[in-house]
Design an enzyme around this catalytic site. Structure first.
Site, PDB file in Angstrom:
ATOM      1  N   SER A 134       0.864  -1.263   0.104  1.00  0.00           N
ATOM      2  CA  SER A 134      -0.170  -0.037  -0.003  1.00  0.00           C
ATOM      3  C   SER A 134       0.917   1.137   0.042  1.00  0.00           C
ATOM      4  O   SER A 134       2.075   1.162   0.580  1.00  0.00           O
ATOM      5  CB  SER A 134      -1.035  -0.037   1.247  1.00  0.00           C
ATOM      6  OG  SER A 134      -0.163   0.485   2.506  1.00  0.00           O
ATOM      7  N   ASP A 135       0.351   2.360  -0.732  1.00  0.00           N
ATOM      8  CA  ASP A 135       0.991   3.746  -0.360  1.00  0.00           C
ATOM      9  C   ASP A 135       1.015   3.979   1.058  1.00  0.00           C
ATOM     10  O   ASP A 135       0.286   3.376   2.197  1.00  0.00           O
ATOM     11  CB  ASP A 135       0.155   4.629  -1.111  1.00  0.00           C
ATOM     12  CG  ASP A 135       1.235   5.735  -1.507  1.00  0.00           C
ATOM     13  OD1 ASP A 135       2.548   5.766  -1.155  1.00  0.00           O
ATOM     14  OD2 ASP A 135       0.994   6.234  -2.585  1.00  0.00           O
TER      15      ASP A 135
END
Length: 604
Positions: free
Chosen positions: A307-308
């Site tokens: 994930s960012d």
């Protein structure tokens, strides 16, 4: 797994997935959960393992008590000391808990833009144009070579994972992140990402590779009003032109080329229908339709989904608020956000460092251990593919070329050849947008007034003089943006209007009334050049270049061969009327995509 061998007694021909599963089975649940986190850390020299970080716990707590084995490097020591510092952390990791080595990752470090949440200015490595400049050159062989240079430098430093390439399409001219992309054209970007991955990872992911994290799936360009989704006002991505599939083209290429990991973007799709199904309006990493349904099942990606950073926990960083980018699920608690991310299909939480959230979900029965094991196995498999578990020191670092290069002469890890290649590429990427006959290349003996260029960059035959004594002026300006500084990272994001302030235009006009002006504009985003184009003798775009590289292109020492990787709109009204998801669709652009005054437009 404590006290056991990292490498089970399995023959070398055994499938790597079986080996990864065997390693995971020998780990405690807590050790498996530790693999699912990928926080950012700051590393000094000497390493202070017990010192709390501005981002949270100490390095010892993260490695020993929380079992984390993937870290993104923010601030690092001078390159001469990076290897030593990372080796100290490797030794700590291999002496405790799972005894798995650490995978150190980084945002890009070879260009000009300094943004603590996106990229780092080159320091101790060769300096190249921003990726958008490589898009302007359009040479796949050069992009492949750049990937090889990055690979050599990272290996020499002990870094084995890149949080790049960024292959979003630059379809919204106001968006702040275009400099790290290859441009607006889907097929052009696809060709270049294939070349870059070949350079960075090699033909196959292996012990000589740097693992690439291709981002930001499914394409971060179509931002409503061009605002950036690091911040709540930029959370919406929109597709009024119906061109969602265009943005997948580079990702299909990256998956075919074997990218090790993919990072979804922060933004949330608004009003998106895909194959007759309305897509839920939540951030991409929270969206099971897009992560499991599209990325995993339809596109067939089985690598790591990272994930960012910062989707779960609200933070204050260096005194600035930085709310979690939990767009569309802001109402959920941190533990509920974690559950949504793993339900969607994410393997690893970027920027988060609290395994207790996952352990509590396991205790509640809301995440089963099989789900944890699936992601943990992917992450151990990546370590195996990189050869990290098969070397005596466990960090998979370069043993010959890399060791010799690390901390070399003058504090550089880069070779003189790589430094020269980067500087040459800075000049090559420059794009001549307009020129009066006979102006370029600039002559060897001139009385020149320089503005925002260092006099030291002038060739030996030039006299750098005041405006009243000059026969020509060379002026450099950056692309316009609206300064903002409420949230952490906001001050380093170039957002808002693309139009120059009237004081800038008036200042250049006053100079142009006295002498010919060669105007160089740093196109980190598409500036509105309409008020300036007719008043200057030459108009040139750069995409990240030192002053000496700029002068080398203007004098013809290095031929500027760049072509615009995005169009330059004629006005802000045209930008506002365009569709954020459609490449190159502003009305009557001043300069179209692919344009160079040295040969017209060749890319549509």
């Amino acid at each position: 797994m404590t006290g056991t061998s990292l490498s089970p007694a399995i023959s070398s021909s055994t499938d790597i997935d079986v080996r990864a599963r065997t390693i995971v089975e020998r780990m405690t649940v807590a050790e498996r959960v530790g693999l699912l986190f990928h926080p950012m850390i700051f590393v000094g020299s000497p390493v202070e393992v017990d010192q709390p970080s501005p981002l949270g716990p100490s390095l010892r707590e993260l490695i020993v008590e929380r079992g984390i084995r993937y870290f993104c490097l923010g601030a690092i020591p001078p390159v001469a000391h990076v290897r030593e510092a990372l080796d100290d952390l490797q030794a700590l990791a291999r002496s405790t808990g799972s005894r798995l080595p650490i995978v150190f990752s980084t945002d890009p470090r070879h260009s000009f833009v300094q943004n603590d949440g996106a990229s780092h200015r080159a320091d101790g490595v060769s300096q190249w144009p921003e990726p958008i400049g490589l898009g302007a050159i359009g040479d796949e062989d050069l992009v492949r070579r750049f990937g090889e240079v990055v690979r050599a430098d990272y290996r020499a430093l002990g870094i084995r994972m890149a949080l790049h390439p960024q292959i979003d399409l630059a379809t919204e001219p106001r968006w702040a992140r275009q400099a790290q992309s290859f441009g607006a054209d889907p097929e052009h970007s696809a060709r270049l990402v294939r070349a870059y991955l070949e350079g960075l990872q090699g033909a196959h992911l292996g012990p000589e590779s740097i693992a690439a994290t291709t981002k930001h799936f499914p394409g971060g360009g179509p931002q409503k009003d061009g605002e950036d989704p690091h911040f709540v006002y930029g959370r919406e991505q929109v597709y009024p032109g119906g061109r969602f599939e265009d943005h997948l083209v580079p990702f299909r290429a990256a998956i075919e080329a074997g990218t090790a990991a993919i990072m979804p973007y922060y933004g949330m799709p608004v009003g998106l229908d895909l194959h007759g199904e309305r897509i839920e309006e939540v951030g991409f990493a929270f969206n099971r339709q897009l992560i499991t349904g599209l990325l995993r099942e339809r596109l067939g990606f089985d690598g790591v989904v990272l994930s960012d950073f910062g989707l779960v926990t609200d933070a204050t960083v260096f005194g600035k608020p930085f709310p979690a980018r939990a767009w569309g699920v802001e109402h959920l608690s941190p533990i509920e956000r974690v559950r949504r991310l793993f339900d969607a299909g994410v393997d690893q939480l970027g920027g988060e460092n609290d395994p207790a959230l996952v352990l509590e979900l396991i205790d509640r029965g809301e995440i089963d251990t099989a789900r944890v094991d699936a992601s943990a196995t992917r992450l151990v498999r990546l370590q195996l593919q990189l050869g990290l578990l098969d070397e005596p020191d466990g960090d998979g670092r370069a043993k010959a070329e890399g060791d010799a290069a690390a901390g070399g002469a003058d504090g550089f890890v880069a070779s003189p050849e790589h430094i020269a290649l980067g500087i040459r590429a800075q000049s090559q990427a420059m794009t001549v947008l307009a020129e009066r006959e006979g102006i370029l290349p600039l002559g060897p003996e001139l009385r020149v007034h320089l503005r925002d260029l260092a006099p030291a960059a002038a060739p030996a035959g030039w006299q750098v003089v005041a405006p009243e004594d000059a026969e020509i002026a060379v002026v450099r300006v950056g692309a316009p943006f609206e300064p903002r500084d409420t949230y952490f990272l906001e001050s380093s994001m170039e957002q808002g209007s693309l139009a120059f302030d009237t004081t800038v235009v008036d200042g250049i006009r006053a100079l142009a009334e006295r002498m010919p002006v060669v105007l160089v504009v740093t196109l980190s985003r598409p500036a509105i050049l309409t008020p300036l184009a007719d008043m200057v003798a030459a108009l040139v775009g750069d995409f990240g270049a030192g002053d000496a590289a700029v002068i080398a292109a203007l004098t013809g020492e290095v031929e500027p061969v760049g072509r615009l990787p995005f169009e330059l709109p004629r006005s802000m009204d045209a930008v506002r009327r365009s569709s954020p998801d459609v490449p190159s669709d502003t009305e009557d652009p001043l300069f179209p995509i692919g344009w160079s005054a040295r040969g017209g437009s060749v890319r549509s």
